[in-house]
Design a protein around this motif. Structure first.
Motif, PDB file in Angstrom:
ATOM      1  N   VAL A 306      45.530  42.219  40.367  1.00  0.00           N
ATOM      2  CA  VAL A 306      44.870  43.102  41.379  1.00  0.00           C
ATOM      3  C   VAL A 306      43.398  42.785  41.648  1.00  0.00           C
ATOM      4  N   PHE A 307      42.898  42.834  42.784  1.00  0.00           N
ATOM      5  CA  PHE A 307      41.577  42.547  43.014  1.00  0.00           C
ATOM      6  C   PHE A 307      40.988  43.968  43.650  1.00  0.00           C
ATOM      7  N   SER A 308      39.804  44.263  43.394  1.00  0.00           N
ATOM      8  CA  SER A 308      39.276  45.550  43.733  1.00  0.00           C
ATOM      9  C   SER A 308      38.422  45.307  45.030  1.00  0.00           C
ATOM     10  N   GLY A 309      39.130  45.218  46.096  1.00  0.00           N
ATOM     11  CA  GLY A 309      38.185  44.629  47.445  1.00  0.00           C
ATOM     12  C   GLY A 309      38.695  43.168  47.502  1.00  0.00           C
ATOM     13  N   ALA A 310      38.249  42.580  48.691  1.00  0.00           N
ATOM     14  CA  ALA A 310      38.552  41.121  48.670  1.00  0.00           C
ATOM     15  C   ALA A 310      38.002  40.549  47.377  1.00  0.00           C
ATOM     16  N   PRO A 311      38.646  39.388  47.121  1.00  0.00           N
ATOM     17  CA  PRO A 311      38.137  38.510  45.701  1.00  0.00           C
ATOM     18  C   PRO A 311      36.940  38.111  46.065  1.00  0.00           C
ATOM     19  N   GLY A 312      36.752  37.649  47.314  1.00  0.00           N
ATOM     20  CA  GLY A 312      35.139  37.379  47.532  1.00  0.00           C
ATOM     21  C   GLY A 312      34.870  35.798  47.102  1.00  0.00           C
ATOM     22  N   SER A 313      35.676  35.479  46.153  1.00  0.00           N
ATOM     23  CA  SER A 313      35.610  33.970  45.529  1.00  0.00           C
ATOM     24  C   SER A 313      36.852  33.316  45.301  1.00  0.00           C
ATOM     25  N   GLU A 314      36.928  32.019  45.472  1.00  0.00           N
ATOM     26  CA  GLU A 314      38.178  31.361  45.202  1.00  0.00           C
ATOM     27  C   GLU A 314      38.293  31.203  43.619  1.00  0.00           C
ATOM     28  N   ASP A 315      36.863  31.152  42.930  1.00  0.00           N
ATOM     29  CA  ASP A 315      37.070  31.072  41.530  1.00  0.00           C
ATOM     30  C   ASP A 315      37.970  32.204  40.888  1.00  0.00           C
ATOM     31  N   LEU A 316      37.685  33.536  41.351  1.00  0.00           N
ATOM     32  CA  LEU A 316      38.087  34.579  40.782  1.00  0.00           C
ATOM     33  C   LEU A 316      39.694  34.646  40.990  1.00  0.00           C
ATOM     34  N   VAL A 317      39.955  34.268  42.248  1.00  0.00           N
ATOM     35  CA  VAL A 317      41.514  34.157  42.458  1.00  0.00           C
ATOM     36  C   VAL A 317      42.224  33.112  41.395  1.00  0.00           C
ATOM     37  N   LEU A 318      41.366  31.961  41.429  1.00  0.00           N
ATOM     38  CA  LEU A 318      41.771  31.029  40.480  1.00  0.00           C
ATOM     39  C   LEU A 318      42.080  31.512  39.248  1.00  0.00           C
ATOM     40  N   GLU A 320      42.361  34.506  37.808  1.00  0.00           N
ATOM     41  CA  GLU A 320      43.494  35.592  37.635  1.00  0.00           C
ATOM     42  C   GLU A 320      44.949  34.674  37.643  1.00  0.00           C
ATOM     43  N   LEU A 321      44.971  33.589  38.414  1.00  0.00           N
ATOM     44  CA  LEU A 321      46.094  32.956  38.476  1.00  0.00           C
ATOM     45  C   LEU A 321      46.137  32.138  37.424  1.00  0.00           C
ATOM     46  N   ALA A 322      45.116  31.663  36.667  1.00  0.00           N
ATOM     47  CA  ALA A 322      45.075  30.762  35.489  1.00  0.00           C
ATOM     48  C   ALA A 322      45.728  31.847  34.318  1.00  0.00           C
ATOM     49  N   HIS A 323      45.309  32.984  34.272  1.00  0.00           N
ATOM     50  CA  HIS A 323      46.033  33.958  33.250  1.00  0.00           C
ATOM     51  C   HIS A 323      47.480  33.993  33.364  1.00  0.00           C
ATOM     52  N   TRP A 339      39.846  35.560  23.521  1.00  0.00           N
ATOM     53  CA  TRP A 339      39.271  34.478  23.891  1.00  0.00           C
ATOM     54  C   TRP A 339      40.445  33.316  24.374  1.00  0.00           C
ATOM     55  N   LEU A 340      41.386  33.565  23.725  1.00  0.00           N
ATOM     56  CA  LEU A 340      42.708  32.614  24.436  1.00  0.00           C
ATOM     57  C   LEU A 340      42.925  33.022  25.721  1.00  0.00           C
ATOM     58  N   ASN A 341      42.799  34.133  26.022  1.00  0.00           N
ATOM     59  CA  ASN A 341      42.920  34.680  27.504  1.00  0.00           C
ATOM     60  C   ASN A 341      41.842  34.315  28.378  1.00  0.00           C
ATOM     61  N   GLU A 342      40.758  34.677  28.035  1.00  0.00           N
ATOM     62  CA  GLU A 342      39.452  34.656  28.810  1.00  0.00           C
ATOM     63  C   GLU A 342      38.922  33.118  28.711  1.00  0.00           C
ATOM     64  N   GLY A 343      38.887  32.639  27.693  1.00  0.00           N
ATOM     65  CA  GLY A 343      38.316  31.023  27.637  1.00  0.00           C
ATOM     66  C   GLY A 343      38.888  30.271  28.311  1.00  0.00           C
ATOM     67  N   PHE A 344      40.620  30.552  28.254  1.00  0.00           N
ATOM     68  CA  PHE A 344      41.329  29.526  28.995  1.00  0.00           C
ATOM     69  C   PHE A 344      41.195  29.696  30.650  1.00  0.00           C
ATOM     70  N   ALA A 345      40.955  30.839  30.862  1.00  0.00           N
ATOM     71  CA  ALA A 345      40.999  31.315  32.451  1.00  0.00           C
ATOM     72  C   ALA A 345      39.711  30.850  32.954  1.00  0.00           C
ATOM     73  N   THR A 346      38.623  30.873  32.270  1.00  0.00           N
ATOM     74  CA  THR A 346      37.301  30.568  32.596  1.00  0.00           C
ATOM     75  C   THR A 346      37.109  28.903  32.563  1.00  0.00           C
ATOM     76  N   TYR A 347      37.900  28.343  31.654  1.00  0.00           N
ATOM     77  CA  TYR A 347      37.879  27.075  31.831  1.00  0.00           C
ATOM     78  C   TYR A 347      38.617  26.205  32.694  1.00  0.00           C
TER      79      TYR A 347
END
Ligand code: ARG
Ligand code: ZN
Length: 470
Positions: A306-318, A320-323, A339-347
């Motif tokens: 789920v995105f709150s309004g248009a994602p506004g960035s390709e990075d954000l879509v990527l 959430e997909l990486a999660h 961090w196993l969720n967020e560190g990986f999704a950020t990387y």
């Protein structure tokens, strides 16, 4: 309704079995109460002991007009001990009745704990069906960090989001990520409304009274914080990725134009992720774009973020997909492992940029060390404030160090072992715990075993070290 029928059939069989047990041993099964929490380091009362859920069948009837939810949760579980009673997590709402194996059960509520006392004790190993009928106006919770989760109303509908403990505001369950289960979520809404959830839409049925029932099915295990239910006026688009993953997007009409560009890249992102991380873990994908301002964050709800309004960035879509690989398929054992969720999704964002003509992960890593916001806006944040594997409190589990320093942990490993071993590690990790749960200790042991490198210094300085690694 399959399970309800099953529960009615099963009850006499259980009674017969109990009679037999009595005949043989001269006593009935003696259970004891299941624990009221799983002692998570940050949310000790989240989840419950003594059983594991196998399947949730949720029937949610929601009217955006008055905000009333009528729910039936049919929960199939396996007892891990003899149980005289067990708990479900539920916040707010009114419980109208509970049955276990088709027989009326006694229940009481204290705080967010619903304690159920079945008519007959349950045996260790027994698979049993609990039905909870409930209703009311579900509420939102405020997170330790001030963000809202749970059931959030919008102008013409609502969204249920869970991370970390909001799912208990809209359905009773074993609400801890360590207990994953399959789901059937059916949402019934007035004519003209859409209802969206995780997985595949099995049926969309117009009822005699004109309302529409949307039956969503999640065949792969899901942690309850990743379940979602969205009701409102949405524009729906379906399709398929090149490799055949079914897509279902639901976009708030006011956000359609602004979302189109970013959402159009999802198929390509799914394929890219499969190349980098191994096969996409689910049979469906897509996105839900809520009216702007509904939430303070995007969330990786399973198969359909789920995105709150248009994602506004390709990075954000990527992100959430990486999660879907990291967090949703490989889920944390406790909230300490965030961090196993967020560190990986950020990387993953860093890797996506690197693979698409953007800045390299190495350059980004250096930018963080130098606080260079030209390269990454997060670089001068408090990313080094605490060790990613040990956030100081529940208000920090979504803090910057969990994301950025978590990603830097992965980059440090890459520096130590080289690209070939690093990417084999990432793919191996996703495969090893596919549709399961893993902890930080599982990761560090796996990384050393898989790469053959001693990574103790990386763990000490980057993952667990209280001091800034700068
Ligand atoms: N897990 C979400 C993400 O993809 C963010 C959730 C933020 N929640 C919060 N309470 N701050 O990054
Ligand atoms: Zn994230």
């Amino acid at each position: 309704m399959e399970h309800r029928a099953l529960s009615r059939l099963a009850a006499p069989a259980v009674a017969a079995l109990l009679a037999l047990t009595t005949a043989c041993t001269g006593g009935t099964v003696h259970g004891r109460p299941g624990a009221s929490g799983l002692r998570d380091p940050y949310f000790p009362k989240a989840g419950n002991g003594g059983y594991q859920v196998e399947h949730y069948e949720l029937d949610l009837d929601y009217d955006p007009g008055d905000g009333l939810l009528h729910g039936t949760a049919v929960i199939t579980s396996r007892a891990e001990q003899g149980l005289s009673s067990f708990n479900l997590d539920l916040s707010g709402l009114k419980v109208e009745g509970v049955t276990v194996q088709g027989a009326g059960a006694r229940y009481n509520r204290t705080g967010n704990e619903l304690t159920v006392r079945p008519a007959e004790d349950l045996e260790k190993g027994e698979v049993f069906v609990t039905e909870v009928d409930y209703s009311g106006r579900p509420k939102a919770l405020t997170d330790a960090d001030g963000a809202k989760e749970g059931w959030i109303t919008t102008e013409d509908g609502a969204v249920g989001v869970g991370e970390p403990v909001g799912s208990m505001t809209w359905f009773p369950g074993n609400h801890h990520p360590s207990d994953k289960a399959t789901y059937d979520i059916t949402i019934t809404v007035p004519k003209g409304y859409e209802a969206v959830s995780n997985g595949e839409l099995r049926a969309r049925t117009t009822q005699a009274d004109g309302r529409t029932a949307f039956a969503w099915h999640s065949p792969e295990p899901m942690a309850s914080y990743l379940a979602t239910a969205v009701v409102g006026k949405y524009r729906v688009a379906t399709g398929r990725t090149p490799s055949g993953v079914a897509l279902y997007d639901a976009v708030a009409p006011g956000e359609a134009a602004a979302s189109a560009g970013d959402l159009a890249r999802v198929p390509e992102m799914v394929e890219w992720g499969a190349g980098r991380f191994g096969p996409y873990p689910f049979s469906t994908a897509g996105a839900i774009v809520l009216p702007a301002g509904t939430l303070a964050y995007a969330l990786e709800t399973q198969t359909r973020p789920v995105f709150s309004g248009a994602p506004g960035s390709e990075d954000l879509v990527l992100h959430e997909l990486a999660h879907q690989w990291f967090g949703n398929s490989v889920s944390p054992k406790s909230w300490k492992d965030m961090w196993l969720n967020e560190g990986f999704a950020t990387y993953a964002e860093w890797l996506w940029a690197e693979d698409h003509g953007g800045v390299s992960a190495q350059k980004r890593f250096e930018a963080f060390l130098a606080g260079d916001t030209e390269v990454d806006e997060g670089a001068d944040s408090d990313w080094d404030a605490f060790p990613p594997a040990a956030p100081p409190g529940p208000e920090h589990i979504s803090g910057n160090p969990v994301y950025f320093r978590g990603a830097m942990v992965l980059h440090r490993i890459r520096q130590e072992v080289g690209d070939e071993k690093f990417f084999a590690l990432v793919r191996g990790w996703a495969a090893e715990h596919r549709h399961g749960n893993a902890s930080t200790a599982d990761f560090t042991a796996y990384a050393e075993r898989q790469t053959g490198h001693d990574l103790k210094k990386v763990w000490d300085v980057w993952l667990y070290g209280k001091d800034s690694p700068r």
